[in-house]
Design a protein around this motif. Structure first.
Motif, PDB file in Angstrom:
ATOM      1  N   SER A   3      31.516   2.276  40.727  1.00 50.97           N
ATOM      2  CA  SER A   3      32.957   2.501  40.724  1.00 50.97           C
ATOM      3  C   SER A   3      33.399   3.038  39.365  1.00 50.97           C
ATOM      4  N   LYS A   4      32.689   2.635  38.294  1.00 48.18           N
ATOM      5  CA  LYS A   4      33.017   3.132  36.957  1.00 48.18           C
ATOM      6  C   LYS A   4      32.759   4.636  36.864  1.00 48.18           C
ATOM      7  N   LEU A   5      31.699   5.089  37.504  1.00 50.75           N
ATOM      8  CA  LEU A   5      31.394   6.521  37.498  1.00 50.75           C
ATOM      9  C   LEU A   5      32.453   7.286  38.276  1.00 50.75           C
ATOM     10  N   TYR A   6      32.870   6.737  39.403  1.00 50.53           N
ATOM     11  CA  TYR A   6      33.922   7.373  40.203  1.00 50.53           C
ATOM     12  C   TYR A   6      35.219   7.463  39.402  1.00 50.53           C
ATOM     13  N   GLU A   7      35.559   6.378  38.729  1.00 50.47           N
ATOM     14  CA  GLU A   7      36.771   6.376  37.911  1.00 50.47           C
ATOM     15  C   GLU A   7      36.675   7.390  36.780  1.00 50.47           C
ATOM     16  N   LEU A   8      35.494   7.515  36.209  1.00 46.21           N
ATOM     17  CA  LEU A   8      35.293   8.460  35.108  1.00 46.21           C
ATOM     18  C   LEU A   8      35.470   9.898  35.583  1.00 46.21           C
ATOM     19  N   VAL A   9      34.844  10.234  36.709  1.00 47.33           N
ATOM     20  CA  VAL A   9      34.858  11.624  37.165  1.00 47.33           C
ATOM     21  C   VAL A   9      36.203  12.018  37.764  1.00 47.33           C
ATOM     22  N   THR A  10      36.961  11.069  38.277  1.00 50.03           N
ATOM     23  CA  THR A  10      38.247  11.396  38.900  1.00 50.03           C
ATOM     24  C   THR A  10      39.438  11.203  37.952  1.00 50.03           C
ATOM     25  N   ASN A  11      39.185  10.715  36.767  1.00 49.78           N
ATOM     26  CA  ASN A  11      40.259  10.532  35.782  1.00 49.78           C
ATOM     27  C   ASN A  11      40.737  11.905  35.296  1.00 49.78           C
ATOM     28  N   PRO A  12      41.997  12.265  35.535  1.00 49.81           N
ATOM     29  CA  PRO A  12      42.486  13.589  35.143  1.00 49.81           C
ATOM     30  C   PRO A  12      42.479  13.825  33.635  1.00 49.81           C
ATOM     31  N   ASN A  13      42.397  12.739  32.876  1.00 53.60           N
ATOM     32  CA  ASN A  13      42.390  12.865  31.416  1.00 53.60           C
ATOM     33  C   ASN A  13      40.984  13.027  30.844  1.00 53.60           C
ATOM     34  N   THR A  14      39.976  12.904  31.705  1.00 56.43           N
ATOM     35  CA  THR A  14      38.591  13.054  31.269  1.00 56.43           C
ATOM     36  C   THR A  14      38.186  14.518  31.325  1.00 56.43           C
ATOM     37  N   LYS A  15      37.601  15.009  30.255  1.00 53.28           N
ATOM     38  CA  LYS A  15      37.179  16.400  30.186  1.00 53.28           C
ATOM     39  C   LYS A  15      35.656  16.496  30.233  1.00 53.28           C
ATOM     40  N   LEU A  16      35.195  17.640  30.726  1.00 50.25           N
ATOM     41  CA  LEU A  16      33.758  17.883  30.731  1.00 50.25           C
ATOM     42  C   LEU A  16      33.327  18.240  29.313  1.00 50.25           C
ATOM     43  N   ASN A  17      32.663  17.305  28.674  1.00 49.49           N
ATOM     44  CA  ASN A  17      32.149  17.529  27.330  1.00 49.49           C
ATOM     45  C   ASN A  17      30.898  16.669  27.142  1.00 49.49           C
ATOM     46  N   ASP A  18      30.370  16.655  25.928  1.00 49.89           N
ATOM     47  CA  ASP A  18      29.142  15.911  25.668  1.00 49.89           C
ATOM     48  C   ASP A  18      29.317  14.418  25.947  1.00 49.89           C
ATOM     49  N   ASP A  19      30.475  13.863  25.583  1.00 51.05           N
ATOM     50  CA  ASP A  19      30.721  12.437  25.810  1.00 51.05           C
ATOM     51  C   ASP A  19      30.706  12.113  27.302  1.00 51.05           C
TER      52      ASP A  19
END
Length: 257
Positions: A3-19
């Motif tokens: 569920s943490k991965l789902y929250e991470l990938v669907t969070n609109p404030n999360t950007k595709l970067n190294d982190d």
């Protein structure tokens, strides 16, 4: 499914970067008991010429974050990045299967793809074909990438992972695209010769001149009633109806009328 991965990938404030890439990998590998033994390192390397790679020799996964970001895609680039990471992790799982030395049909098929590694490292090798640094082996393997069973397995399992991750979205565009990619992973390498669909793993073995292993595999398959999922995962015979109807339903897609 995390569920943490789902929250991470669907969070609109999360950007595709190294982190994002590193955190996604950490969340996935923490759910995979025993797989970390076959992944010695996970690195972002924008100098490689592909989206991602896994070396069974040094067991390192490399991810090209820059190329992922700049590749045209139909769905969220973060989801695309997850699929690339997961694909390389599935290669590591295939190597794990080789070291476990099982006699099940999936282990048998995976070994066909990794015969050079197996024979060079003195692992279990019940093959008629001997690698022995044969000239042109790697050229032939590269030219048969579409049919390579180990690549198909990684492709199917990584796309299936993404579908399962997004399944609660029900009707989102990202889920629809993920299901489409899963369907095309299922049918990858199946060629219509006007009489039947040529199974990609059979094609691979013939093209790699592994003739004895082709006949032995064919005999095993003919004498066993494998499920559709097992057959399509491993590039074994399927029917026209299974390709055009059953697999579409399995991916929860409908053909346009």
């Amino acid at each position: 499914m995390s569920s943490k991965l789902y929250e991470l990938v669907t969070n609109p404030n999360t950007k595709l970067n190294d982190d994002f890439i590193n955190e996604s990998f950490d969340l996935m590998i923490n759910k995979e008991e025993g797989l970390e033994k076959y992944i010695s390192d996970f690195l972002i390397d924008n100098s490689i010429s592909c989206l991602g790679s896994y070396s069974p020799i040094d067991k390192v996964i490399l991810i090209n974050e820059e190329l992922i970001n700049n590749t045209p895609r139909l769905y969220d680039p973060k989801i695309f990045a997850l699929s690339v990471i997961r694909h390389e992790m599935e290669h590591a799982r295939n190597l794990k299967r080789v070291y476990e030395g099982g006699n099940d049909i999936e282990s048998t098929v995976v070994r066909y793809s990794l015969i050079d590694y197996i024979q060079q490292n003195g692992l279990y090798s019940p093959f008629g074909f001997q690698y022995d640094n044969q000239p042109h082996y790697h050229f032939k393997k590269k030219s048969n990438y579409e049919f390579d069973p180990e690549e198909r397995i990684a492709d199917i399992k990584s796309n299936k992972y993404i579908v399962n991750l997004l399944k609660n979205q029900r009707t989102s565009r990202d889920l629809l695209v993920a299901r489409s990619f899963l369907y095309y992973a299922y049918i990858r390498g199946y060629k219509d010769n006007r009489y039947y669909l040529e199974p990609p793993t059979y094609t691979y073995l013939v093209n790699m001149e592994m003739y004895r292993d082709y006949y032995l595999l064919k005999r095993i398959v003919d004498n066993n009633n494998y499920s559709l999922y097992t057959r399509v995962l491993l590039g074994l015979p399927i029917t026209y109806n299974e390709k055009e109807s059953t697999l579409l339903r399995k991916a929860r897609l409908q053909r346009r009328k």
